[in-house]
Design a protein around this motif. Structure first.
Motif, PDB file in Angstrom:
ATOM      1  N   SER A  11       2.521  23.688  74.981  1.00 29.97           N
ATOM      2  CA  SER A  11       2.011  24.978  75.447  1.00 29.97           C
ATOM      3  C   SER A  11       0.503  25.076  75.284  1.00 29.97           C
ATOM      4  O   SER A  11      -0.163  25.785  76.059  1.00 29.97           O
ATOM      5  N   ALA A  12      -0.061  24.377  74.292  1.00 29.83           N
ATOM      6  CA  ALA A  12      -1.505  24.431  74.074  1.00 29.83           C
ATOM      7  C   ALA A  12      -2.259  23.863  75.273  1.00 29.83           C
ATOM      8  O   ALA A  12      -3.330  24.353  75.637  1.00 29.83           O
ATOM      9  N   HIS A  15      -2.230  26.536  77.911  1.00 32.59           N
ATOM     10  CA  HIS A  15      -3.133  27.618  77.537  1.00 32.59           C
ATOM     11  C   HIS A  15      -4.592  27.205  77.741  1.00 32.59           C
ATOM     12  O   HIS A  15      -5.393  27.985  78.256  1.00 32.59           O
ATOM     13  N   TRP A  16      -4.939  25.987  77.339  1.00 33.51           N
ATOM     14  CA  TRP A  16      -6.327  25.516  77.486  1.00 33.51           C
ATOM     15  C   TRP A  16      -6.720  25.426  78.956  1.00 33.51           C
ATOM     16  O   TRP A  16      -7.817  25.816  79.340  1.00 33.51           O
ATOM     17  N   GLN A  22      -8.145  31.690  75.353  1.00 35.09           N
ATOM     18  CA  GLN A  22      -6.743  32.043  75.123  1.00 35.09           C
ATOM     19  C   GLN A  22      -6.078  31.012  74.216  1.00 35.09           C
ATOM     20  O   GLN A  22      -5.352  31.345  73.285  1.00 35.09           O
ATOM     21  N   CYS A  23      -6.356  29.738  74.493  1.00 36.23           N
ATOM     22  CA  CYS A  23      -5.784  28.656  73.679  1.00 36.23           C
ATOM     23  C   CYS A  23      -6.226  28.786  72.226  1.00 36.23           C
ATOM     24  O   CYS A  23      -5.419  28.648  71.297  1.00 36.23           O
ATOM     25  N   HIS A  27      -3.673  29.220  69.149  1.00 36.45           N
ATOM     26  CA  HIS A  27      -3.414  28.030  68.334  1.00 36.45           C
ATOM     27  C   HIS A  27      -4.386  27.862  67.168  1.00 36.45           C
ATOM     28  O   HIS A  27      -4.098  27.101  66.249  1.00 36.45           O
ATOM     29  N   HIS A 104      -2.133  24.283  85.582  1.00 36.50           N
ATOM     30  CA  HIS A 104      -1.778  24.243  84.167  1.00 36.50           C
ATOM     31  C   HIS A 104      -0.292  23.948  83.961  1.00 36.50           C
ATOM     32  O   HIS A 104       0.086  23.342  82.955  1.00 36.50           O
ATOM     33  N   GLN A 108       1.247  20.540  81.864  1.00 35.09           N
ATOM     34  CA  GLN A 108       2.300  20.596  80.848  1.00 35.09           C
ATOM     35  C   GLN A 108       3.447  19.654  81.208  1.00 35.09           C
ATOM     36  O   GLN A 108       3.979  18.942  80.346  1.00 35.09           O
ATOM     37  N   THR A 153      -7.635  16.880  77.959  1.00 30.20           N
ATOM     38  CA  THR A 153      -7.324  18.209  77.433  1.00 30.20           C
ATOM     39  C   THR A 153      -6.951  18.147  75.963  1.00 30.20           C
ATOM     40  O   THR A 153      -7.371  19.000  75.168  1.00 30.20           O
ATOM     41  N   ILE A 157      -8.914  20.141  72.965  1.00 29.95           N
ATOM     42  CA  ILE A 157      -8.237  21.045  72.032  1.00 29.95           C
ATOM     43  C   ILE A 157      -8.509  20.617  70.597  1.00 29.95           C
ATOM     44  O   ILE A 157      -8.791  21.447  69.725  1.00 29.95           O
TER      45      ILE A 157
END
Length: 207
Positions: A11-12, A15-16, A22-23, A27, A104, A108, A153, A157
């Motif tokens: 999910s991160a 979100h990123w 938001q990420c 997180h 996005h 994922q 990504t 993160i």
């Protein structure tokens, strides 16, 4: 082990890709709020959140299958993974809304495919996004470009977690649909940043 070494959730990545701030809120600061979009997403996942399996015409479908990658440092659950008689492994990610391209979501799904490849030792070249509202699938090819984006990504993160600070808000059309808008305060922060910049240049001589 510190938090920058911990496995990153699927999910991160989503979100990123949608919004780095938001990420970070979710997180890094463990902040989360529900809105109509997140509740619709939860409703779309109800039928695949409980582990189990089904078979149809030789295809075995596993629900809520835990997967991981030691190489990438990823962990999470696949909504559905189909195991076909020819050996094909095919992940299916459930999303609310109608059939449409969402980068996005593809990211994922690609991360899930890369984990499945490591776990089962065979290539996963395609998967699908199932759109709950339209009841239709959108097939996604797991391209080299998408795989590279997954790795980039993950690195971004981890850098954010190591930095330990929130990225600036997007303050654009994405914010209206974000459940964290009241926590994020994108307009207020953008206004403060604008005032700071104005103060810094107020007494500069004109050209």
């Amino acid at each position: 082990m510190n938090e920058t070494d911990d496995p990153i959730m699927f999910s991160a990545l989503q979100h990123w890709s949608y919004c780095p701030r938001q990420c970070a809120l979710i997180h890094l600061e463990q902040a989360f709020e529900e809105n109509v979009h997140t509740m619709r997403g939860n409703a779309a996942h109800e039928q695949v959140d409980n582990p189990g399996f089904a078979s149809f015409e030789g295809v075995r479908s596993e629900r809520a299958l835990p997967v991981w990658s030691d190489r990438l440092g990823l962990v999470g659950k696949c909504d559905v993974v189909e195991f076909h008689p020819d050996g094909q492994v095919y992940p299916v990610e459930y999303k609310h809304g109608r059939k449409k391209l969402q980068v996005h979501d593809d990211l994922q799904l690609a991360a899930q495919a890369m984990c499945l490849e490591e776990m089962f030792g065979k290539p996963v070249l395609k998967g699908a996004i199932y759109h709950h509202t339209s009841r239709r699938r959108r097939e996604v090819t797991i391209t080299p470009e998408l795989r590279k984006q997954v790795e980039e990504t993950i690195a971004a993160i981890r850098a954010m977690l190591a930095w330990g600070k929130l990225p600036p808000p997007a303050n654009d059309a994405r914010c209206k649909e974000c459940s964290l808008i009241d926590i994020c305060q994108p307009q207020a922060i953008a206004l403060c940043a604008g005032h700071t910049q104005l103060e810094q240049t107020l007494y500069e001589p004109e050209d």
